[in-house]
Design a protein around this motif. Structure first.
Motif, short mmCIF file in Angstrom:
data_model
loop_
_atom_site.label_atom_id
_atom_site.label_comp_id
_atom_site.label_asym_id
_atom_site.label_seq_id
_atom_site.Cartn_x
_atom_site.Cartn_y
_atom_site.Cartn_z
N SER B 36 -28.33 30.74 6.70
CA SER B 36 -29.63 30.59 7.14
C SER B 36 -30.19 29.18 6.48
O SER B 36 -30.89 28.37 7.23
CB SER B 36 -30.53 31.92 6.54
N ILE B 37 -29.96 29.29 5.29
CA ILE B 37 -30.46 27.79 4.53
C ILE B 37 -29.87 26.71 5.11
O ILE B 37 -30.52 25.70 5.74
CB ILE B 37 -30.12 28.02 3.09
N LEU B 38 -28.54 26.86 5.52
CA LEU B 38 -27.69 25.72 6.15
C LEU B 38 -28.45 25.40 7.47
O LEU B 38 -28.84 24.10 7.75
CB LEU B 38 -26.28 25.98 6.32
N SER B 39 -28.63 26.45 8.25
CA SER B 39 -29.01 26.28 9.72
C SER B 39 -30.69 25.63 9.42
O SER B 39 -30.85 24.82 10.27
CB SER B 39 -29.43 27.99 10.24
N LEU B 40 -31.38 26.10 8.57
CA LEU B 40 -32.75 25.35 8.30
C LEU B 40 -32.67 23.94 8.23
O LEU B 40 -33.29 23.24 8.65
CB LEU B 40 -33.50 26.13 7.22
N ILE B 41 -31.87 23.81 7.30
CA ILE B 41 -31.36 22.11 6.75
C ILE B 41 -31.17 21.42 8.15
O ILE B 41 -31.62 20.34 8.30
CB ILE B 41 -30.35 22.21 5.79
N ILE B 47 -34.79 17.84 13.88
CA ILE B 47 -36.10 17.32 14.45
C ILE B 47 -36.24 16.17 13.88
O ILE B 47 -37.27 15.29 14.51
CB ILE B 47 -37.02 18.49 13.92
N THR B 48 -36.04 15.83 12.81
CA THR B 48 -36.50 14.50 11.97
C THR B 48 -35.74 13.16 12.56
O THR B 48 -36.48 12.07 12.81
CB THR B 48 -36.37 14.22 10.53
N THR B 49 -34.47 13.39 12.97
CA THR B 49 -33.78 12.32 13.36
C THR B 49 -33.85 11.99 14.99
O THR B 49 -33.83 10.94 15.42
CB THR B 49 -32.38 12.06 12.99
N ILE B 50 -33.48 13.07 15.71
CA ILE B 50 -33.47 13.03 16.92
C ILE B 50 -34.47 12.01 17.72
O ILE B 50 -34.30 11.30 18.69
CB ILE B 50 -33.25 14.36 17.70
N PRO B 51 -35.80 12.49 17.45
CA PRO B 51 -36.80 11.58 18.25
C PRO B 51 -36.70 10.04 18.08
O PRO B 51 -36.70 9.36 18.91
CB PRO B 51 -37.95 12.16 17.88
N GLY B 52 -36.57 9.82 16.82
CA GLY B 52 -36.18 8.12 16.15
C GLY B 52 -35.14 7.84 17.17
O GLY B 52 -35.47 6.65 17.71
#
Lengths: 339, 368
Positions: B36-41, B47-52
C-alpha cells in the motif's frame, strides 16, 4: 581508456619506423580522384555536417581547398570522421591522407608520433567563463573556485598545470561529456567553466539563457595552435598541403577572393601572376597543375572567406578575427611568399 | 427452502470487495501494508510528474518547420529540432538527394527481418534463404550504387539507422552460428578444440566491447602492410561479431548442459554420428530453452552497436548527438535523445515481445 590510448600511440610510433610512403600520397590521391580527410565531424564551426549531411566548417574547408588544388574539384573529398583517440593512427596507417581535425600542434606529436604539422589555421587557447554576478575580472581571483571541466582532455591537464604554477587551489567538477558539463555549469554546480576560448564563446551564445549573465575572462592559460597534419615521411604531400594553406592566406593578403579571382588573372602584379599560375612554375615544382591556387581560391575562397563563413561574426559562433587576423592587421597569420 | 436457495446464491457470489475495480485494487495495489505504501508513493509520483511532462512534450511544445529562435521563446519541447534534423539523424552524411536509397534499402531489409519472423513463411525453407540473398543484393546495390545509373556512395558515408540496423543484424546473424560452434567446441572431447574454444571465449569475455572496437580500429591497421587498409566499417562489424559469438557460446553451452544425459545416450544408442545427433536431437532442444537469454543477448547487442561512436562511425546515436552539436539547436539535446530512444525502444520492444511469443509457440509444439 587513457592507458589504451598511450599503448596505441606508442605502438603507432614504433610501427611507423617500418613504413615508407615517400611521395606515394600525392600519386594515391590522384589515382583515387579524391582526398581522404580526417575530421572531427562533431565540432560546430570546424567540421560538422549540416542538416543535409554536408560537412561544414573551417577544418572541412581546408580539406576542400587541398582537393581543389590537387584535383581541381573542391568536392573531391572523402570526409572520415575520427574520434580524438583514433585520429593519429588513422593518419599513420594511411586511412586518411590529411588530418584536419582541430589538432593542437605540440612537440611530442610532431616528433614522437611521426607526424608533420603543416600550418596553423586557427590560434586557440584555453580560457575561463564565470557568472557575471560573481564579480570576477581575471583568473588570479579564482583561488578555491569549483571548476567544471570535461575529463580526458588536455583541458583538464592545462587546468591542473595552471593552478599548480600559480600556487592556487581549485575544486574540480569533472564530467565525461560536453552536454553534461555545460548543463552542470549552467545549473550552478560550479563557479567556473573552462575549455578552449572558441568553445567558451559558442557555449555563451548557444547554451545559456542570457549571454550577459556570463563573462569570459581575458586570461588565456594555454596555447592551442590548430592545424592540418600529414605523415612525416612524405615531404611532397606535406608541401602540397602546407602551400595550399599558404596560398589561401596570401590570397587574402593580396586581396584575391573567390569573387574577384577571375579579374585578378589579368593583374600585372608578378606576385599575383605567380600565385594564380599566370606565370607558370609554382605548380610544377609541387608536381601538381598550375591552376592549383586559382582552383582553391575560386571554389573555396581565401582564408578570410573560410573564416567568416565558418566561425566569423555573422555565424552563431561570432568570433572576431583577433589573433587569427593577418599580420598586416595585427594578427599572427603570416604566410611565406609564393615565389 | 426459498431461504436456503437465496443464501446459496449469496455464497456463490464473491463479496463486493473481491471483484470489480475495488477487488482489482485490493489484489494488485493494496494487498499488504508495505504494498500500500509503495502504491501510494507511486501514485503520488505519477500525479506530480505526468502533467508536467505532458505540458512540456505536447502543450507548450513547438512543432513543424520553425526556427530555433521560436523554440528558445517557447517553454516546452522543441520538436521543430527533430523536424529540421530528422533526415540527418536517420541517414547521417549519406548524400542528401539520394536519401530515398537508404530508405528503400531499409524497408527491404526490415521486410526481410519481419518476414522471417512469420511462422508460416518458415515452410519456404531454402526459398526464404534465396529471398534473403536477393534482398541483400538489392540492399547492397541501393546503398553502394555505382550501377544502373546510381551514383556510387562509399560506405564511409553510410550512417544513422541503416548503419545501426546493419551492424546489429549482421552482428547477430553471424555471431549466432559461430557461437554454436564455440559452445560445441567447448564441450568437445578433443583437447585441442576444447582449449582453443575456452581460450577464445574467456579472452573475448574478459574484455569490454569498447576495447575490442578500439583494437580493431586503432591497433589492427598498424599491423597491416603499408598502403593496405581494411574498411573501418568492416573492422567494426567483425569486432561486433567476434564479441557476440563469445557471449552467445556461453548461453548455448548453458542450453547444452541443461539437456538430460539420457538424450545424448539415446542419440548414441541409435547410432547417430556426432553431427547427426547434435543437429537432430540436442541442438533443437538446447536452442529452444536458450531463447530468453539469447534474445536478451540480441537486445544487448543491438544497443551495444552504439559504442561504434568511439571509432567515428555515425550510427543512430552519434547522428542524434551531432545533430544537436549544431550551434543553433544545441539547447534541445533532450528532444534529440528522446527521438533516438524512441527508435531504439521500438526495435528492442519488438524483439522482446517476439521472443515471448516464440517461446510459447514452441512450447505448444512440444506438448503435441
Amino acid at each position: 581508456m587513457q592507458s589504451l590510448k598511450v599503448i596505441g600511440l606508442a605502438a603507432g610510433a614504433v610501427m611507423l619506423a617500418g613504413q615508407a610512403f615517400a611521395g606515394a600520397t600525392l600519386d594515391a590521391v590522384m589515382d583515387r580522384g579524391a582526398v581522404r580527410c580526417g575530421v572531427s565531424g562533431s565540432l560546430a564551426g570546424f567540421s560538422i555536417p549540416d542538416s543535409q549531411g554536408k560537412m561544414q566548417g573551417l577544418d572541412a574547408d581546408i580539406c576542400r581547398a587541398v582537393a581543389a588544388a590537387v584535383l581541381g574539384d573542391a568536392e573531391a573529398v572523402e570526409f572520415v570522421p575520427l574520434s580524438a583517440q583514433q585520429r593519429f593512427t588513422a593518419l599513420q596507417s594511411g586511412e586518411v591522407d590529411v588530418l584536419s581535425r582541430n589538432t593542437t600542434w605540440t612537440l611530442t606529436r610532431d616528433t614522437a608520433l611521426g607526424l608533420n604539422f603543416t600550418n596553423v589555421t586557427f590560434y586557440d587557447g584555453q580560457g575561463f567563463m564565470v557568472r557575471t554576478d560573481l564579480g570576477v575580472t581575471n583568473a588570479s581571483e579564482l583561488d578555491g573556485a569549483a571548476i567544471c571541466v570535461q575529463t580526458g582532455t588536455t583541458t583538464e591537464k592545462n587546468l591542473t598545470d595552471y593552478f599548480r604554477a600559480t600556487g592556487m587551489t581549485f575544486d574540480p567538477v569533472v564530467f565525461e561529456g560536453f552536454e553534461e558539463s555545460v548543463t552542470a555549469f549552467v545549473a550552478g554546480r560550479c563557479d567556473v567553466y573552462t575549455t578552449d576560448a572558441s568553445g567558451l564563446a559558442s557555449i555563451r551564445v548557444s547554451n545559456v539563457e542570457n549571454p550577459d549573465d556570463y563573462v569570459i575572462l581575458p586570461d588565456i592559460i594555454s596555447k592551442e595552435p590548430l592545424g592540418p597534419v600529414t605523415r612525416n615521411d612524405d615531404d611532397e604531400w606535406f608541401d602540397v598541403v602546407k602551400w595550399t594553406v599558404n596560398a589561401l592566406l596570401n590570397a587574402e593578403e593580396m586581396g584575391i577572393s573567390s569573387a574577384n579571382v577571375d579579374e585578378m588573372l589579368t593583374s600585372d602584379d608578378p606576385n599575383i601572376q605567380r600565385l594564380l599560375g599566370v606565370a607558370p612554375g609554382m605548380g610544377e615544382s609541387m608536381k601538381i597543375n598550375e591552376e592549383w591556387a586559382y582552383n582553391a581560391i575560386k571554389q573555396v575562397g581565401n582564408y578570410s572567406e573560410i573564416f567568416e563563413r565558418s566561425v566569423g561574426t555573422d555565424t552563431p559562433l561570432g568570433f572576431q578575427r583577433g589573433v587569427n587576423a593577418l599580420w598586416t592587421n595585427g594578427g599572427l597569420m603570416y604566410a611565406p611568399p609564393i615565389r | 427452502m426459498t431461504d436456503t436457495t437465496e443464501k446459496h446464491e449469496d455464497w456463490s457470489r464473491p463479496p463486493a470487495t473481491e471483484v470489480g475495480v475495488i477487488g482489482w485494487l485490493r489484489k494488485n495495489l493494496f494487498s499488504s501494508w508495505f504494498n500500500s505504501i509503495l502504491s501510494l508513493i507511486a501514485i503520488y509520483l505519477i500525479i506530480t510528474t505526468i502533467p508536467g511532462i505532458i505540458e512540456w512534450a505536447l502543450i507548450n511544445s513547438v512543432w513543424g518547420d520553425k526556427s530555433p529562435e521560436v523554440c528558445r521563446e517557447a517553454k516546452g519541447a522543441c520538436w521543430a529540432f527533430i523536424y529540421e534534423k530528422h533526415r540527418f539523424i536517420l541517414f547521417g552524411v549519406y548524400p542528401y538527394e539520394e536519401h530515398w536509397r537508404p530508405l528503400v534499402a531499409m524497408i527491404i531489409f526490415l521486410t526481410l527481418i519481419f518476414g522471417s519472423c512469420i511462422k508460416p513463411l518458415w515452410k519456404l525453407g531454402w526459398w526464404l534463404a534465396a529471398l534473403w540473398a536477393g534482398g541483400l543484393v538489392m540492399v547492397g546495390i541501393l546503398m553502394w550504387g555505382g550501377i544502373f545509373g546510381l551514383e556510387y556512395v562509399n560506405q564511409s558515408q553510410w550512417g544513422g539507422l541503416p548503419l545501426t540496423l546493419f551492424l546489429a543484424t549482421f552482428g547477430t546473424v553471424f555471431a549466432f552460428p559461430l557461437g554454436i560452434f564455440l559452445a560445441l567446441g567447448r564441450r568437445s572431447r578433443m583437447p585441442a578444440i576444447r582449449s582453443l574454444s575456452v581460450a577464445y571465449i574467456e579472452l573475448i569475455r574478459g574484455v569490454p566491447l569498447i576495447s575490442i572496437l578500439f583494437m580493431a580500429s586503432v591497433m589492427f591497421p598498424l599491423f597491416l602492410p603499408a598502403g593496405v587498409s581494411i574498411d573501418k566499417l568492416l573492422r567494426a562489424q567483425v569486432g561486433i561479431i567476434l564479441f557476440g559469438a563469445a557471449y552467445g557460446a556461453e548461453i548455448i553451452r548453458a542450453g547444452l548442459q541443461a539437456i538430460p544425459r539420457g538424450q545424448y545416450e539415446a542419440a548414441d544408442a541409435m547410432g547417430l554420428s556426432y553431427w547427426q545427433s547434435m543437429r537432430k536431437i540436442i541442438l533443437p532442444q538446447a536452442l529452444r530453452i536458450t531463447i530468453p537469454p539469447m534474445v536478451n543477448g540480441f537486445i544487448g547487442g543491438f544497443k551495444d552497436t552504439s559504442l561504434v561512436v568511439i571509432i567515428g562511425l555515425f550510427d543512430l546515436l552519434m547522428t542524434s548527438r551531432v545533430a544537436f552539436q549544431d550551434i543553433n539547436w544545441r539547447p534541445f539535446y533532450v528532444e534529440g535523445y528522446l527521438f533516438c530512444a524512441a527508435i531504439y525502444f521500438c526495435f528492442c520492444f519488438f524483439m522482446s515481445r517476439y521472443s515471448q511469443w516464440l517461446e510459447k509457440d514452441l512450447a505448444k509444439d512440444q506438448n503435441h
